[in-house]
Design a protein around this motif. Structure first.
Motif, PDB file in Angstrom:
ATOM      1  N   ILE A   1      -9.379  20.644  37.305  1.00 34.58           N
ATOM      2  CA  ILE A   1      -9.982  20.242  38.403  1.00 34.58           C
ATOM      3  C   ILE A   1      -9.006  19.738  39.585  1.00 34.58           C
ATOM      4  O   ILE A   1      -9.270  20.116  40.823  1.00 34.58           O
ATOM      5  CB  ILE A   1     -10.656  18.752  37.889  1.00 34.58           C
ATOM      6  N   LEU A   2      -7.781  19.171  39.103  1.00 33.95           N
ATOM      7  CA  LEU A   2      -6.987  18.694  40.254  1.00 33.95           C
ATOM      8  C   LEU A   2      -5.825  19.645  40.659  1.00 33.95           C
ATOM      9  O   LEU A   2      -5.537  19.682  41.635  1.00 33.95           O
ATOM     10  CB  LEU A   2      -6.090  17.459  39.757  1.00 33.95           C
ATOM     11  N   LEU A   3      -5.602  20.793  39.840  1.00 38.53           N
ATOM     12  CA  LEU A   3      -4.472  21.477  40.275  1.00 38.53           C
ATOM     13  C   LEU A   3      -5.377  22.742  40.876  1.00 38.53           C
ATOM     14  O   LEU A   3      -6.376  23.218  40.893  1.00 38.53           O
ATOM     15  CB  LEU A   3      -3.932  22.251  38.884  1.00 38.53           C
ATOM     16  N   PRO A   4      -4.673  23.294  42.053  1.00 38.28           N
ATOM     17  CA  PRO A   4      -5.052  24.742  42.788  1.00 38.28           C
ATOM     18  C   PRO A   4      -5.281  25.668  41.754  1.00 38.28           C
ATOM     19  O   PRO A   4      -4.556  25.842  40.547  1.00 38.28           O
ATOM     20  CB  PRO A   4      -4.176  24.938  43.817  1.00 38.28           C
ATOM     21  N   ARG A   5      -6.299  26.550  41.902  1.00 35.97           N
ATOM     22  CA  ARG A   5      -6.818  27.715  41.278  1.00 35.97           C
ATOM     23  C   ARG A   5      -5.509  28.490  40.901  1.00 35.97           C
ATOM     24  O   ARG A   5      -5.425  28.903  39.565  1.00 35.97           O
ATOM     25  CB  ARG A   5      -7.824  28.567  41.700  1.00 35.97           C
ATOM     26  N   GLU A   6      -4.683  28.623  41.581  1.00 34.59           N
ATOM     27  CA  GLU A   6      -3.367  29.631  41.438  1.00 34.59           C
ATOM     28  C   GLU A   6      -2.399  28.930  40.307  1.00 34.59           C
ATOM     29  O   GLU A   6      -1.541  29.666  39.894  1.00 34.59           O
ATOM     30  CB  GLU A   6      -2.563  29.977  42.720  1.00 34.59           C
ATOM     31  N   LEU A   7      -2.279  27.628  40.357  1.00 34.28           N
ATOM     32  CA  LEU A   7      -1.498  26.995  39.214  1.00 34.28           C
ATOM     33  C   LEU A   7      -2.173  26.665  37.870  1.00 34.28           C
ATOM     34  O   LEU A   7      -1.483  26.081  37.123  1.00 34.28           O
ATOM     35  CB  LEU A   7      -0.994  25.688  40.135  1.00 34.28           C
ATOM     36  N   ARG A   8      -3.456  26.884  37.783  1.00 38.97           N
ATOM     37  CA  ARG A   8      -4.327  26.465  36.418  1.00 38.97           C
ATOM     38  C   ARG A   8      -3.613  27.116  35.347  1.00 38.97           C
ATOM     39  O   ARG A   8      -3.209  28.405  35.270  1.00 38.97           O
ATOM     40  CB  ARG A   8      -5.631  26.454  36.615  1.00 38.97           C
TER      41      ARG A   8
ATOM     42  N   GLY B   1       2.099  10.409  44.399  1.00 38.80           N
ATOM     43  CA  GLY B   1       2.573  11.535  44.376  1.00 38.80           C
ATOM     44  C   GLY B   1       2.807  12.437  45.503  1.00 38.80           C
ATOM     45  O   GLY B   1       2.221  12.274  46.481  1.00 38.80           O
ATOM     46  N   MET B   2       3.540  13.725  45.317  1.00 44.31           N
ATOM     47  CA  MET B   2       3.545  14.409  46.584  1.00 44.31           C
ATOM     48  C   MET B   2       3.538  15.869  46.117  1.00 44.31           C
ATOM     49  O   MET B   2       3.967  16.306  45.156  1.00 44.31           O
ATOM     50  CB  MET B   2       4.883  14.348  47.272  1.00 44.31           C
ATOM     51  N   VAL B   3       2.223  16.602  46.890  1.00 42.46           N
ATOM     52  CA  VAL B   3       2.060  18.099  46.396  1.00 42.46           C
ATOM     53  C   VAL B   3       2.545  18.970  47.486  1.00 42.46           C
ATOM     54  O   VAL B   3       2.765  18.638  48.518  1.00 42.46           O
ATOM     55  CB  VAL B   3       0.459  18.146  46.034  1.00 42.46           C
ATOM     56  N   PHE B   4       2.494  20.333  47.117  1.00 41.04           N
ATOM     57  CA  PHE B   4       2.564  21.424  48.230  1.00 41.04           C
ATOM     58  C   PHE B   4       1.656  22.212  48.482  1.00 41.04           C
ATOM     59  O   PHE B   4       0.742  22.400  47.568  1.00 41.04           O
ATOM     60  CB  PHE B   4       3.897  22.100  47.785  1.00 41.04           C
ATOM     61  N   ARG B   5       1.747  22.946  49.480  1.00 38.19           N
ATOM     62  CA  ARG B   5       0.498  23.987  50.111  1.00 38.19           C
ATOM     63  C   ARG B   5       0.860  25.175  49.263  1.00 38.19           C
ATOM     64  O   ARG B   5       2.101  25.452  49.024  1.00 38.19           O
ATOM     65  CB  ARG B   5       0.584  24.200  51.507  1.00 38.19           C
ATOM     66  N   ILE B   6      -0.218  25.618  49.104  1.00 32.62           N
ATOM     67  CA  ILE B   6      -0.065  27.136  47.969  1.00 32.62           C
ATOM     68  C   ILE B   6       0.320  28.239  48.915  1.00 32.62           C
ATOM     69  O   ILE B   6      -0.595  28.597  49.840  1.00 32.62           O
ATOM     70  CB  ILE B   6      -1.413  27.352  47.258  1.00 32.62           C
ATOM     71  N   THR B   7       1.450  28.720  48.998  1.00 26.06           N
ATOM     72  CA  THR B   7       1.780  29.940  49.611  1.00 26.06           C
ATOM     73  C   THR B   7       2.488  30.942  48.700  1.00 26.06           C
ATOM     74  O   THR B   7       2.866  30.537  47.633  1.00 26.06           O
ATOM     75  CB  THR B   7       2.565  29.731  50.753  1.00 26.06           C
ATOM     76  N   ALA B   8       2.812  32.358  49.216  1.00 20.47           N
ATOM     77  CA  ALA B   8       3.513  33.027  48.168  1.00 20.47           C
ATOM     78  C   ALA B   8       4.949  32.722  47.860  1.00 20.47           C
ATOM     79  O   ALA B   8       5.156  32.833  46.441  1.00 20.47           O
ATOM     80  CB  ALA B   8       3.587  34.511  48.827  1.00 20.47           C
ATOM     81  N   GLU B   9       5.445  31.946  48.765  1.00 20.01           N
ATOM     82  CA  GLU B   9       6.803  31.258  48.431  1.00 20.01           C
ATOM     83  C   GLU B   9       6.833  30.465  47.585  1.00 20.01           C
ATOM     84  O   GLU B   9       7.534  29.961  46.724  1.00 20.01           O
ATOM     85  CB  GLU B   9       7.380  31.004  49.862  1.00 20.01           C
ATOM     86  N   SER B  10       5.660  29.132  47.837  1.00 20.19           N
ATOM     87  CA  SER B  10       5.703  28.036  46.997  1.00 20.19           C
ATOM     88  C   SER B  10       5.191  28.316  45.305  1.00 20.19           C
ATOM     89  O   SER B  10       5.678  27.887  44.545  1.00 20.19           O
ATOM     90  CB  SER B  10       4.636  26.997  47.439  1.00 20.19           C
ATOM     91  N   LEU B  11       4.389  29.545  45.217  1.00 18.35           N
ATOM     92  CA  LEU B  11       4.321  30.024  43.910  1.00 18.35           C
ATOM     93  C   LEU B  11       5.402  30.764  43.329  1.00 18.35           C
ATOM     94  O   LEU B  11       5.683  30.403  42.264  1.00 18.35           O
ATOM     95  CB  LEU B  11       3.019  31.172  44.041  1.00 18.35           C
ATOM     96  N   ARG B  12       6.392  31.178  44.094  1.00 17.17           N
ATOM     97  CA  ARG B  12       7.510  32.000  43.587  1.00 17.17           C
ATOM     98  C   ARG B  12       8.324  30.599  42.993  1.00 17.17           C
ATOM     99  O   ARG B  12       8.974  30.892  41.958  1.00 17.17           O
ATOM    100  CB  ARG B  12       8.321  32.716  44.707  1.00 17.17           C
ATOM    101  N   ARG B  13       8.736  29.711  43.686  1.00 15.87           N
ATOM    102  CA  ARG B  13       9.362  28.464  43.679  1.00 15.87           C
ATOM    103  C   ARG B  13       8.757  27.850  42.326  1.00 15.87           C
ATOM    104  O   ARG B  13       9.379  27.353  41.206  1.00 15.87           O
ATOM    105  CB  ARG B  13       9.606  27.574  44.705  1.00 15.87           C
ATOM    106  N   PHE B  14       7.622  27.647  42.358  1.00 14.74           N
ATOM    107  CA  PHE B  14       6.833  26.957  41.016  1.00 14.74           C
ATOM    108  C   PHE B  14       7.049  27.696  39.763  1.00 14.74           C
ATOM    109  O   PHE B  14       7.440  27.077  38.853  1.00 14.74           O
ATOM    110  CB  PHE B  14       5.458  26.808  41.255  1.00 14.74           C
TER     111      PHE B  14
END
Length: 540
Positions: free
Chosen positions: A500-507, A324-337
């Protein structure tokens, strides 16, 4: 994101290693922008929920539903409500993982400790129910009925195409032909996912169109009140005694305890069928895991960067990444998610969940409307009796046509699910093997279609053996017991994966965490009940 987990690689793309080191690290990329939600982009809604919603109208809805409502009415449909709601939470959470990583949730489970080979052994056991071809066995019955004009009796001889054939031989032949024939769509179409969307779209159009027509012409308001209220009669159970031909033999556990009557005497003979109804309401078992890989194949979230499973014919230019491919957590990526997650939410709440309730309600409407309450029926006897009831209601002009139409509709419900069930089981094991097994990781990404085709052949061989040895109702009960156990454990496992695997902001939030945990308790409880009922049958 844990920057210390970044791994070096001979490639220029940076990688991230979290979880078991026996699994390859994720690549790091950029999350694409989600299309804006508007009427102009409504086609983005036609995604995983359509495929799985159409597949949800299957054996549980067409067999287990009428078997229970023919005897008890709509009072026990609350089990379907809990099952479907639990699966909605599950589907949202497995799609959350895919939006972040581009991987199916099944691959994510194998990333947790103690490692992929431990989970391989456990899930081979839990997923064994999915390889039982009970749908092919069941689909042969209505097709044979349309061909000979009645529910085919094994010991009778019929004339077909100027040849004599016994009912038993006809049913066996149709089981084999249907099982192998419905595998062929998986070989064409470029993307296997596209073939499924086309097949399921035709099924939804024909089946739901016919059932809605029947409901509009022949059902009554009392029938729909019973069905709709049954979805919320939580705690109603079948009991021994306490009813007659006109009254359903059910009691509500909570009301009985409140009135000091004690725990009702539950009819244990119906527990396995009730478990099957709940297990296969919606999708059931590990079949729900396909939602996450369909999310990827739809190109949602990071799925756009990973690839798809191509068909054997027409998919030569397609490929699937080994990891797989993941992304870095930024304000912009969180908005897109959040933008992508809204698509998943709408897909589940506006397409999949309504399709599941409609898929349960319409077949049950037939048995409640056209059969006397407390009707005792086995297997396709309920469908045959329902067809007879509709024939009588339609009158001499349209009666025989309606009889054929109901049984042919049953065939259309079940036959496409042979394809979706097979594809679903093959997809999760092919995908996880593609990532978890080092020898396969050395294959060219285009050769995923070869692995899929080889696994399809093995699945077909086992299915033919099963069809020779076991009957459809027994296969349905066995599969349901395993489905419930698999779904229950999978709820807890998905919760662990996302925490466990997801960043805290995406849990997931606490509401979804509690929902996953309770869903696991519900399905595990059903598994114990179904297993107890099956054990009693074996002992007797």
């Amino acid at each position: 994101m844990n920057e210390s987990a970044l791994a070096t690689s001979s490639e220029s793309t940076p990688r991230l290693q979290i979880g078991s080191k026996e699994m390859p690290p994720w690549k790091l990329g950029e999350l694409p922008e989600a299309p804006p939600m508007s009427l102009r982009t409504w086609t983005q809604l036609i995604g995983p929920g359509l495929v799985m919603g159409g597949a949800a109208i299957g054996a549980g809805e067409w067999m287990a539903g009428p078997l229970t409502t023919a005897k008890y009415g709509g009072a026990i449909l609350w089990l379907s409500t809990l099952s479907i709601l639990g699966q909605v939470v599950y589907n949202l959470e497995i799609s959350r993982y895919t939006l972040y990583s581009g991987e199916s949730i099944f691959t994510g489970k194998f990333r947790l400790l103690p490692g992929p080979f431990f989970w391989l052994a456990l899930y081979l056991l839990l997923d064994f129910g999915s390889v039982f071809p009970y749908i092919a066995s069941a689909a042969a019955t209505p097709l044979a009925a349309v061909m000979v004009g009645e529910i085919a009796q094994p010991d009778r001889t019929y004339e077909l195409f100027s040849q004599s054939i016994t009912g038993d031989a006809l049913l066996r032949t149709l089981r084999y032909v249907l099982f192998i024939g419905m595998m062929t769509p998986l070989l064409f179409g470029g993307k296997v996912y596209n073939s499924l969307k086309a097949l399921i779209s035709v099924k939804i159009l024909l089946v739901l169109g016919f059932l809605i027509l029947v409901a509009a012409l022949y059902s009554t308001m009392e029938t729909w009140i019973e069905i709709l209220s049954g979805f919320v009669k939580f705690g109603s159970v079948p009991v021994i005694g306490g009813g007659d031909a006109d009254q359903p033999m059910t009691k509500n556990i909570f009301v009985s305890l409140w009135n000091g009557e004690g725990f009702p005497h539950i009819d244990s003979q119906m527990l396995a069928i009730l478990g099957a109804l709940a297990a296969i309401s919606g999708s059931g078992g590990l079949t729900n895991t396909a939602i996450s890989s369909y999310t990827r194949d739809q190109g949602w979230g990071m799925g756009a960067n990973v690839g798809v499973i191509p068909s054997m014919i027409g998919g030569e230019n397609m490929q699937l990444s080994h990891t797989g491919m993941v992304f870095r957590i930024t304000a912009e990526s969180l908005r897109r998610f959040k933008g992508w997650y809204r698509y998943v939410l709408r897909d589940q709440l506006a397409v999949w969940m309504p399709a599941c309730f409609v898929g349960i309600a319409l077949p049950c409407m037939l048995s409640i409307q056209f059969l006397p309450r407390n009707t005792q029926a086995k297997d396709w006897e309920a469908a045959a009796l329902t067809a007879n009831g509709l024939r009588d209601a339609a009158g001499p002009v349209w009666g025989q046509f309606m009889w054929f139409a109901v049984l042919f509709c049953g065939f259309l419900v079940l036959a496409p699910n042979i394809t979706t069930t097979a594809e679903n089981a093959l997809r999760r094991w092919v995908e996880v093997s593609w990532t978890a097994l080092p020898p396969l990781r050395r294959w060219d990404p285009h050769r995923i279609r070869t692995l899929f085709f080889g696994t399809l052949c093995a699945y077909a061989a086992f299915g033919l053996v099963s069809l020779t040895l076991w009957d459809s109702v027994r296969l349905l009960k066995w599969a349901a017991a395993l489905y419930n156990a698999a779904m229950g454990f999978s709820c807890w496992h998905v919760l662990a994966v996302n925490l466990i695997l997801l960043p805290r902001e995406l849990r997931p939030n606490w509401f979804l965490r509690i929902g996953l945990f309770l869903g696991g308790v519900f399905f595990m409880g059903l598994s114990v009940i179904s297993g107890y009922s099956i054990w009693n049958e074996v002992v007797k």
